[in-house]
Design a protein around this motif. Structure first.
Motif, PDB file in Angstrom:
ATOM      1  N   VAL A 171       0.049   2.281  -1.793  1.00  0.00           N
ATOM      2  CA  VAL A 171      -0.331   1.317  -0.759  1.00  0.00           C
ATOM      3  C   VAL A 171       0.841   1.058   0.181  1.00  0.00           C
ATOM      4  CG1 VAL A 171      -0.935  -1.106  -0.348  1.00  0.00           C
ATOM      5  CG2 VAL A 171      -2.160   0.197  -2.087  1.00  0.00           C
ATOM      6  N   MET A 172       2.012   0.813  -0.364  1.00  0.00           N
ATOM      7  CA  MET A 172       3.167   0.499   0.476  1.00  0.00           C
ATOM      8  C   MET A 172       3.576   1.682   1.349  1.00  0.00           C
ATOM      9  SD  MET A 172       3.495  -2.611  -0.072  1.00  0.00           S
ATOM     10  CE  MET A 172       4.940  -3.024   0.850  1.00  0.00           C
ATOM     11  N   ARG A 173       3.286   2.878   0.916  1.00  0.00           N
ATOM     12  CA  ARG A 173       3.576   4.074   1.712  1.00  0.00           C
ATOM     13  C   ARG A 173       2.412   4.462   2.620  1.00  0.00           C
ATOM     14  NH1 ARG A 173       8.091   6.972   0.691  1.00  0.00           N
ATOM     15  NH2 ARG A 173       6.952   8.777   1.437  1.00  0.00           N
ATOM     16  N   GLY A 174       1.299   3.710   2.546  1.00  0.00           N
ATOM     17  CA  GLY A 174       0.135   4.003   3.378  1.00  0.00           C
ATOM     18  C   GLY A 174      -0.592   5.260   2.961  1.00  0.00           C
ATOM     19  N   ARG A 175      -0.561   5.588   1.674  1.00  0.00           N
ATOM     20  CA  ARG A 175      -1.123   6.844   1.175  1.00  0.00           C
ATOM     21  C   ARG A 175      -2.326   6.680   0.252  1.00  0.00           C
ATOM     22  NH1 ARG A 175       0.695  10.678   4.451  1.00  0.00           N
ATOM     23  NH2 ARG A 175       2.942  10.765   4.537  1.00  0.00           N
ATOM     24  N   LEU A 176      -2.913   5.494   0.213  1.00  0.00           N
ATOM     25  CA  LEU A 176      -4.090   5.275  -0.615  1.00  0.00           C
ATOM     26  C   LEU A 176      -5.235   6.127  -0.056  1.00  0.00           C
ATOM     27  CD1 LEU A 176      -4.562   3.533  -3.096  1.00  0.00           C
ATOM     28  CD2 LEU A 176      -5.490   1.784  -1.612  1.00  0.00           C
ATOM     29  N   HIS A 177      -5.931   6.836  -0.920  1.00  0.00           N
ATOM     30  CA  HIS A 177      -6.942   7.808  -0.482  1.00  0.00           C
ATOM     31  C   HIS A 177      -8.279   7.117  -0.218  1.00  0.00           C
ATOM     32  CE1 HIS A 177      -7.989  11.975   0.142  1.00  0.00           C
ATOM     33  NE2 HIS A 177      -9.146  11.724  -0.440  1.00  0.00           N
ATOM     34  N   THR A 178      -8.348   6.427   0.898  1.00  0.00           N
ATOM     35  CA  THR A 178      -9.565   5.723   1.294  1.00  0.00           C
ATOM     36  C   THR A 178     -10.491   6.678   2.046  1.00  0.00           C
ATOM     37  OG1 THR A 178      -8.520   5.042   3.343  1.00  0.00           O
ATOM     38  CG2 THR A 178      -8.351   3.518   1.484  1.00  0.00           C
ATOM     39  N   ALA A 179     -11.675   6.184   2.412  1.00  0.00           N
ATOM     40  CA  ALA A 179     -12.642   7.001   3.153  1.00  0.00           C
ATOM     41  C   ALA A 179     -12.058   7.454   4.491  1.00  0.00           C
ATOM     42  CB  ALA A 179     -13.926   6.220   3.365  1.00  0.00           C
TER      43      ALA A 179
END
Length: 178
Positions: free
Chosen positions: A35-43
């Motif tokens: 999350v902090m790296r902006g890498r959460l695999h969202t849609a």
């Protein structure tokens, strides 16, 4: 263009203490690191590789599933965060994780209490992500109370296991009152 992205200076973020907090459970640490790296695999990210994927949030179905929407703007996550903030007595109007972390770090709490609050927020982020994945893979949305109860139990257990011996009486009584 690639070189510009590599050279581009970003403002420093001091989230290491939040993510690598010893009171956090390892799986919470990993998801929060993403999350902090902006890498959460969202849609939003999945659509890039598979255009047939629906970009809508799986929990509310009202907006595109971005990391910010999923964790802070979705009606489901807002309710989880309201319950968590009330439980930990966190006063933050934050609409993003960095603002929430900042308000905890600037609060007039002991280091132990700040670390515990950070572990709870990390647990909430993980719980929301777990609910989203449960919705995606098992086609069911866990209740908010179920997510919060599971997170509270896990965080309490973890803090109890790693609690330093030199914690003040005030902090011990604060922890026992949770």
């Amino acid at each position: 263009m690639i070189m510009q992205k590599l050279i581009e200076q970003k403002p420093p973020m001091h989230w290491e203490r939040y993510v690598w907090n010893k009171m956090c459970i390892s799986r919470y640490k990993f998801i929060n690191w993403l999350v902090m790296r902006g890498r959460l695999h969202t849609a939003e990210r999945s659509v890039i590789y598979d255009p047939t994927v629906s970009p809508l949030c799986l929990l509310c179905g009202e907006a595109d599933e971005t990391q910010t929407h999923l964790l802070f703007q979705c009606c489901y996550s807002k309710q989880v965060l309201v319950v968590i903030k009330r439980w930990m007595n966190i006063e933050s109007p934050g609409e993003e994780l960095s603002g929430l972390i900042r308000s905890i770090s600037r609060s007039r709490r002991s280091k132990f209490q700040k670390d515990a609050c950070n572990a709870v927020i990390a647990g909430a982020v993980y719980g929301i992500w777990m609910a989203r994945n449960d919705c995606k893979w098992n086609l069911k949305v866990p209740t908010i109370l179920c997510i919060v109860k599971m997170m509270k139990e896990n965080v309490r257990r973890r803090i109890f296991l790693v609690m330093p011996k030199n914690v003040s009486r005030i902090d011990r009584s604060w922890f026992q009152s949770l």
